[in-house]
Design an enzyme around this catalytic site. Structure first.
Site, short mmCIF file in Angstrom:
data_model
loop_
_atom_site.label_atom_id
_atom_site.label_comp_id
_atom_site.label_asym_id
_atom_site.label_seq_id
_atom_site.Cartn_x
_atom_site.Cartn_y
_atom_site.Cartn_z
N HIS A 116 0.83 -1.22 0.00
CA HIS A 116 0.00 0.00 0.00
C HIS A 116 0.87 1.26 0.00
O HIS A 116 0.42 2.32 0.45
CB HIS A 116 -0.94 0.05 1.22
CG HIS A 116 -1.66 -1.24 1.47
ND1 HIS A 116 -2.90 -1.53 0.93
CD2 HIS A 116 -1.30 -2.34 2.18
CE1 HIS A 116 -3.28 -2.74 1.31
NE2 HIS A 116 -2.32 -3.27 2.07
N SER A 163 15.35 21.11 -16.65
CA SER A 163 14.17 21.96 -16.82
C SER A 163 14.60 23.26 -17.50
O SER A 163 15.68 23.77 -17.25
CB SER A 163 13.56 22.27 -15.46
OG SER A 163 12.82 23.48 -15.51
N LYS A 209 16.63 21.45 -11.35
CA LYS A 209 15.93 20.21 -11.66
C LYS A 209 16.78 19.18 -12.41
O LYS A 209 17.56 19.50 -13.28
CB LYS A 209 14.67 20.48 -12.51
CG LYS A 209 13.58 21.22 -11.82
CD LYS A 209 12.94 20.48 -10.65
CE LYS A 209 12.13 19.27 -11.07
NZ LYS A 209 10.88 19.65 -11.76
N GLU A 262 9.75 8.11 -16.97
CA GLU A 262 8.39 8.64 -17.14
C GLU A 262 7.86 8.27 -18.53
O GLU A 262 6.71 7.84 -18.68
CB GLU A 262 8.37 10.15 -16.97
CG GLU A 262 8.53 10.59 -15.52
CD GLU A 262 8.65 12.10 -15.38
OE1 GLU A 262 7.88 12.68 -14.61
OE2 GLU A 262 9.52 12.70 -16.03
#
Ligand code: ARG
Length: 457
Positions: A156, A277, A283, A290
């Site tokens: 979970h 970024s 970043k 992804e």
């Protein structure tokens, strides 16, 4: 000469119709397979005396010339000739004259295109299997180096019980092993020869299909000509296997993304597998995992697309089936690129063992072990579970972890507690104590590495 099937027509094809019914824009990817199939077909026609051996040789020489020209980029395919089959045939006639027109004797584009796709997928599955092995090797290497690296195991997405990082990585190793087994099993069905089925009913010529199967290294000949030209199960199967495989890739990607976040800091992806970024200078983004996670969408889409095309389709060939190709090409390309990035990304990632270690000392994931401790001393497990629940509430209230409670505090909950509880609660002990078969105990993980190594050989 205009269209190869132009004889029965008195009007030109409407321009948009010609454009939209043509498949040459994408099926030119099958040029090599198409020529391989034709070389074998011509050989068989010659051997069976359907054309002369001399004619067969002329056709074969012509086909090889075209093959070379295609490789060298000297060929321009035309929409007028609709698909790769008629483009090659047209080029052949231009190359060697009217005798080229004998190649299509005893066959149809329907058995021809099916043969091309069997040849195509057979090779691509081999290539994907090899890439999957590279991913497994990367996982294996990282696992081998991290048997004693402990991190929280989750259920979970809540900390559950600590595990060996190797154990976690090997879970993916076995998923990819099953993907390989599924693909290998599908090869049995991919490796069948449709050619010789003709348009749907077979042919009047005395062809020898077994000989063509032998020349093209197929394991069997489709026993039913109607099934041969209309079967696309082998593509569906590939697309299903691909969807399951991408599901595994997406799950692993998701973990890499989570592990790489500031909140976790369990791993860091190499700079060469990260992006920046345009506005936020600090970043370092996990774009690769992804995208891998997202690519699952198109691969699933390609499966659903073909399932839908085939649903309710009557025998035998229907033009609908031309829609089987782009999704298949796309899935092959997606798997190829995804697996090619995944292996080196795993290989080059940094495992932040100290952060993982810190995480397991700052949670209650050793609680089960205290319950097991009391149960071993004779207390019913359910009762022990209840007492430990109370201990956890108490510890949280005190702002302490289970290892921080003193002996008086423990014996206050049960007289069964003794000094050895502190050893039981150490993360190393918690992990190594799970020595049941297939568990995360270090010895079991070493055993599992042996199994993984055997699977790789
Ligand atoms: N381009 C076609 C396809 O991809 C080849 C088979 C065409 N056959 C036909 N009878 N129209 O399916």
């Amino acid at each position: 000469m205009s269209k190869l099937w132009g004889g029965r027509f008195t009007k030109e094809t409407n321009t948009i119709v010609e454009q939209e019914t043509a498949s040459i824009g994408f099926d030119q990817q099958l040029a090599n397979e198409d020529i391989r199939g034709s070389l074998a077909h011509a050989q068989m026609l010659g051997e069976c005396g359907i054309i002369t051996m001399e004619e067969a040789e002329q056709i074969q020489t012509g086909l090889k010339t075209i093959q070379d020209k295609i490789v060298q980029g000297q060929v321009e395919f035309s929409v007028e000739h609709e698909d790769i089959h008629m483009n090659v045939e047209k080029l052949l006639i231009e190359e060697i004259g009217a005798v080229g027109g004998k190649l299509h004797t005893g066959r149809s584009r329907n058995d021809q295109v099916a043969t091309d796709m069997h040849l195509y997928l057979r090779d691509k599955i081999q290539a994907i299997l090899a890439l999957l092995t590279q991913v497994q090797e990367a996982l294996y290497e990282q696992a081998q180096a991290n048997v004693e690296t402990i991190l929280p195991g989750y259920t979970h997405l809540q900390r559950a019980q600590p595990v060996s990082f190797a154990h976690h990585l090997l879970a993916y190793f076995w998923m990819f092993q099953r993907d390989k087994e599924r693909l290998k099993d599908s090869q049995k069905r991919v490796n069948g020869l449709p050619l010789g089925a003709g348009a749907l009913a077979g042919t009047t010529f005395p062809i020898n299909r077994e000989r063509v199967a032998e020349l093209l290294d197929f394991d069997f000949v489709y026993p039913n000509s109607m099934d041969a030209v209309s079967d696309r199960d082998f593509i569906l199967e590939f697309l299903s296997d691909a969807s399951i495989l991408m599901t595994h890739i997406s799950r692993l990607s998701e973990e890499l993304i989570i592990w790489g976040s500031q909140e976790f800091q369990f791993i860091e992806l190499d700079d060469s597998f990260s992006t920046g970024s345009s506005i936020m200078p600090q970043k370092k983004n996990p774009d690769v995992p992804e995208l891998l996670r997202a690519k699952t969408g198109r691969v699933n889409g390609n499966l659903v697309g073909l399932l839908t095309v085939l649903k309710g389709l009557p025998l035998a060939y229907n033009k609908d089936m031309q829609e089987d190709k782009e999704g298949m090409f796309d899935t092959v390309r997606t798997l190829d690129a995804s697996l090619s990035m995944l292996a080196p990304m795993i290989e080059t990632m940094t495992v932040k063992t100290a952060h993982m270690r810190q995480a397991v000392t700052q949670d209650y994931s050793n609680a089960t072990d205290i319950a097991d401790y009391l149960a071993t001393k004779g207390m019913p497990f359910r009762e022990a579970h209840d007492i430990i629940g109370k201990i956890v509430i108490y510890a949280i209230e005190q702002g302490k972890y289970l290892l921080d409670l003193n002996m008086d505090e423990y014996t206050g909950f049960s007289a069964l507690f003794e000094e050895d509880i502190y050893d039981i609660l150490r993360p190393e002990h918690v992990v190594s104590a799970r020595h049941s078969q297939g568990g995360t105990g270090f010895e079991q993980v070493e055993e599992q590495l042996q199994q993984a190594k055997a699977a790789l050989q």
